[in-house]
Write a protein that holds these residues in place. Sequence first.
Motif, mmCIF file in Angstrom:
data_model
loop_
_atom_site.group_PDB
_atom_site.id
_atom_site.type_symbol
_atom_site.label_atom_id
_atom_site.label_comp_id
_atom_site.label_asym_id
_atom_site.label_seq_id
_atom_site.Cartn_x
_atom_site.Cartn_y
_atom_site.Cartn_z
ATOM 1 N N SER A 29 1.057 -1.401 0.395
ATOM 2 C CA SER A 29 -0.003 -0.533 0.155
ATOM 3 C C SER A 29 0.701 1.056 -0.239
ATOM 4 C CB SER A 29 -1.235 -0.438 0.840
ATOM 5 O OG SER A 29 -0.361 0.134 2.271
ATOM 6 N N PHE A 30 0.511 2.201 -0.053
ATOM 7 C CA PHE A 30 0.896 3.973 -0.367
ATOM 8 C C PHE A 30 1.466 3.738 0.447
ATOM 9 C CE2 PHE A 30 0.661 8.493 -0.226
ATOM 10 C CZ PHE A 30 1.851 9.082 -0.701
ATOM 11 N N VAL A 31 0.253 4.025 2.081
ATOM 12 C CA VAL A 31 0.702 3.956 3.332
ATOM 13 C C VAL A 31 1.901 3.852 3.421
ATOM 14 C CG1 VAL A 31 -0.498 4.213 5.537
ATOM 15 C CG2 VAL A 31 -1.862 5.173 3.626
ATOM 16 N N PHE A 32 1.755 2.409 3.764
ATOM 17 C CA PHE A 32 2.965 1.852 4.029
ATOM 18 C C PHE A 32 4.178 2.113 3.955
ATOM 19 C CE2 PHE A 32 6.295 -1.661 3.774
ATOM 20 C CZ PHE A 32 6.229 -1.996 4.978
ATOM 21 N N ARG A 33 4.529 1.866 2.486
ATOM 22 C CA ARG A 33 5.741 2.694 1.474
ATOM 23 C C ARG A 33 6.178 4.315 2.142
ATOM 24 N NH1 ARG A 33 4.729 2.869 -3.166
ATOM 25 N NH2 ARG A 33 2.393 2.770 -3.627
ATOM 26 N N LEU A 34 4.930 4.966 1.948
ATOM 27 C CA LEU A 34 5.063 6.234 2.958
ATOM 28 C C LEU A 34 5.814 5.712 3.685
ATOM 29 C CD1 LEU A 34 5.536 8.947 2.476
ATOM 30 C CD2 LEU A 34 3.129 9.014 3.579
ATOM 31 N N LEU A 35 5.340 5.091 5.143
ATOM 32 C CA LEU A 35 5.750 5.262 6.278
ATOM 33 C C LEU A 35 6.895 4.809 6.790
ATOM 34 C CD1 LEU A 35 2.398 4.196 8.221
ATOM 35 C CD2 LEU A 35 3.372 6.835 8.213
ATOM 36 N N GLU A 36 6.970 3.847 5.738
ATOM 37 C CA GLU A 36 8.782 2.895 5.730
ATOM 38 C C GLU A 36 9.746 3.943 5.025
ATOM 39 O OE1 GLU A 36 10.673 -1.205 4.897
ATOM 40 O OE2 GLU A 36 9.213 -0.010 3.110
ATOM 41 N N GLY A 37 9.663 4.192 4.031
ATOM 42 C CA GLY A 37 10.500 5.705 3.493
ATOM 43 C C GLY A 37 10.968 6.889 4.654
ATOM 44 N N ILE A 38 9.760 7.507 5.565
ATOM 45 C CA ILE A 38 9.776 8.061 6.354
ATOM 46 C C ILE A 38 11.174 7.658 7.376
ATOM 47 C CG2 ILE A 38 8.881 9.427 8.404
ATOM 48 C CD1 ILE A 38 6.277 9.918 6.920
ATOM 49 N N GLU A 39 9.792 6.045 8.218
ATOM 50 C CA GLU A 39 11.599 5.722 9.403
ATOM 51 C C GLU A 39 12.973 5.497 8.909
ATOM 52 O OE1 GLU A 39 11.539 1.189 10.690
ATOM 53 O OE2 GLU A 39 10.916 1.233 9.248
ATOM 54 N N LEU A 40 13.236 5.230 7.141
ATOM 55 C CA LEU A 40 14.916 4.635 6.778
ATOM 56 C C LEU A 40 14.916 6.755 7.055
ATOM 57 C CD1 LEU A 40 14.256 2.382 4.301
ATOM 58 C CD2 LEU A 40 15.308 1.860 6.546
ATOM 59 N N PHE A 41 14.740 7.223 6.616
ATOM 60 C CA PHE A 41 15.037 8.483 6.394
ATOM 61 C C PHE A 41 15.461 9.224 7.526
ATOM 62 C CE2 PHE A 41 14.155 13.132 7.397
ATOM 63 C CZ PHE A 41 14.763 13.565 6.349
ATOM 64 N N LEU A 42 14.527 8.916 8.837
ATOM 65 C CA LEU A 42 14.628 9.041 10.456
ATOM 66 C C LEU A 42 16.447 8.309 11.119
ATOM 67 C CD1 LEU A 42 11.680 9.507 11.517
ATOM 68 C CD2 LEU A 42 12.425 11.083 11.798
ATOM 69 N N TYR A 43 16.018 7.095 10.471
ATOM 70 C CA TYR A 43 17.277 6.545 10.808
ATOM 71 C C TYR A 43 18.683 6.789 10.471
ATOM 72 C CZ TYR A 43 13.482 2.868 12.258
ATOM 73 O OH TYR A 43 12.803 1.262 13.102
ATOM 74 N N LYS A 44 18.843 7.647 9.102
ATOM 75 C CA LYS A 44 19.749 7.219 8.514
ATOM 76 C C LYS A 44 20.511 8.999 9.138
ATOM 77 C CE LYS A 44 19.246 5.097 4.632
ATOM 78 N NZ LYS A 44 18.725 5.475 2.769
ATOM 79 N N ARG A 45 19.314 9.829 9.579
ATOM 80 C CA ARG A 45 19.091 11.324 9.718
ATOM 81 C C ARG A 45 19.917 10.720 11.466
ATOM 82 N NH1 ARG A 45 18.893 10.689 5.455
ATOM 83 N NH2 ARG A 45 18.322 12.574 4.169
ATOM 84 N N ALA A 46 19.669 10.088 12.451
ATOM 85 C CA ALA A 46 20.072 10.283 13.652
ATOM 86 C C ALA A 46 21.076 10.020 13.699
ATOM 87 C CB ALA A 46 19.141 8.814 14.286
ATOM 88 N N LYS A 47 22.293 10.521 14.852
ATOM 89 C CA LYS A 47 23.626 10.623 15.534
ATOM 90 C C LYS A 47 23.622 9.037 16.176
ATOM 91 C CE LYS A 47 27.021 11.934 15.700
ATOM 92 N NZ LYS A 47 27.785 12.488 14.559
ATOM 93 N N ALA A 48 22.348 8.652 16.570
ATOM 94 C CA ALA A 48 22.685 6.952 17.413
ATOM 95 C C ALA A 48 20.860 6.515 16.726
ATOM 96 C CB ALA A 48 23.389 7.395 18.236
ATOM 97 N N VAL A 49 20.788 5.685 17.150
ATOM 98 C CA VAL A 49 19.992 4.587 17.114
ATOM 99 C C VAL A 49 19.571 3.595 18.526
ATOM 100 C CG1 VAL A 49 17.945 3.161 16.221
ATOM 101 C CG2 VAL A 49 18.476 4.773 14.425
ATOM 102 N N VAL A 50 18.537 3.978 19.627
ATOM 103 C CA VAL A 50 18.725 2.719 20.135
ATOM 104 C C VAL A 50 17.114 2.345 20.098
ATOM 105 C CG1 VAL A 50 18.527 2.765 23.161
ATOM 106 C CG2 VAL A 50 19.407 4.918 22.506
#
Length: 415
Positions: A156-177
């Motif tokens: 679904s479009f909603v899932f792909r959008l949310l997953e894109g946001i998720e990966l974007f945040l992981y990449k921008r984070a200095k650390a992921v706990v």
Amino acid sequence: MKIWFICQYYKPEQGAPSARISGLAKSWLAEGHHVDVLTAIPNHPQGVVPDEYQNKPAFMKEVIDGVNVRRHWLYITPNEGFLKKTLSHISFALSTLFANLNNNDKPEVIVASSPSFFCCISAWLLSVRYRVPFIMEVRDIWPGIFVELGVMKRESFVFRLLEGIELFLYKRAKAVVVVTRGFAQDIANRGIAKDKIFVITNGVQDLEYDKALASRNDGTVDKLRNELQINPLTKVVLYIGNHGMSQALGQIVDAARVMMTRSDILFLFVGDGPDKERLKRIARGMPNIQFVPSQPKERVWPFYNMADMVVVPLKDISGFSTFIPSKMFEVMACGKAQIGCVRGEAATILDASKGAVVVPPEDPEKLAKAIATLVDDPDRLEQMGQSGRTFVKQHYLHSKLARNYLAVMKKAIGN
């Protein structure tokens, strides 16, 4: 160090995020650090604002256990219905962002905890605004878990959008706990550098551990039994917490149905959630089941202490093999035996504690058999409880976990 910690849920609300963040924050304060928790007006899970907050501003400040707490407006709704919950999460994220764009008390690091990860977007934007590191804490793998729960489809479009946001945040984070090793592996498998992912599990506050047994000896448990009209000779099998689809509490109702001939056993459900009314319907007419509303935190320990054993269940889906229910650690702290209807990491921890019996999730027959075996062996119940309490003290007190977290923050800052 000046720490901003953003999470929609906090005391007096109950649950894993509130217990985790408040415990860690108190430990950081004890180490001499400054902590601000940016959270919402309390209303979870019923969508009802407590009386003591009814006439207070939508944006307010208070101090709880020495921790600075900044409350923010949000769209208030019960914890049910995907669309309404999403709107609530988004409203909190926007409210937190715009209320803190011009704060004179600049942080040195900003941490945001999912779910939901919409507030993590606000945390990242605020970290850009103040030019400080952003740390993303992952307590649930969003949105992947929604696919397994059947809430949305992977294509679904909603899932792909949310997953894109998720990966974007992981990449921008200095650390992921993350709170489990399974989460760490999942995130690493999707291309996020392993050296920025850190596992810091849930646990138990040191003070809570110290006072967990108090209600056994001061008459509180006896008063609670009288209040609930539970015979002193009745064995209590307890579930306490959220009544939602993730817990699949129907498996406990089905186990109780298997055991209806055991008049000496009562299944006690304590809490609220979107699945509670359905559970009450399917349990109608069953004399060995009793439902109790959600309780304030100070009443949780007496319920644990009144129980002969506690059931910690999850739904039988593969994604939950990476989950560790935080109430496992509370049960251990209370010195009570537990039955884990879990797989994966949670099962491994429970086995290692020697304070639990593990059965497959959503297998009522095996759950009923395990309950009967333990009820009829009180010496084993006592020994399991003692083993669990020792185990959680050795490995899962917040003071130890908080020091590990501080190390991650210092590394993110560059100190």
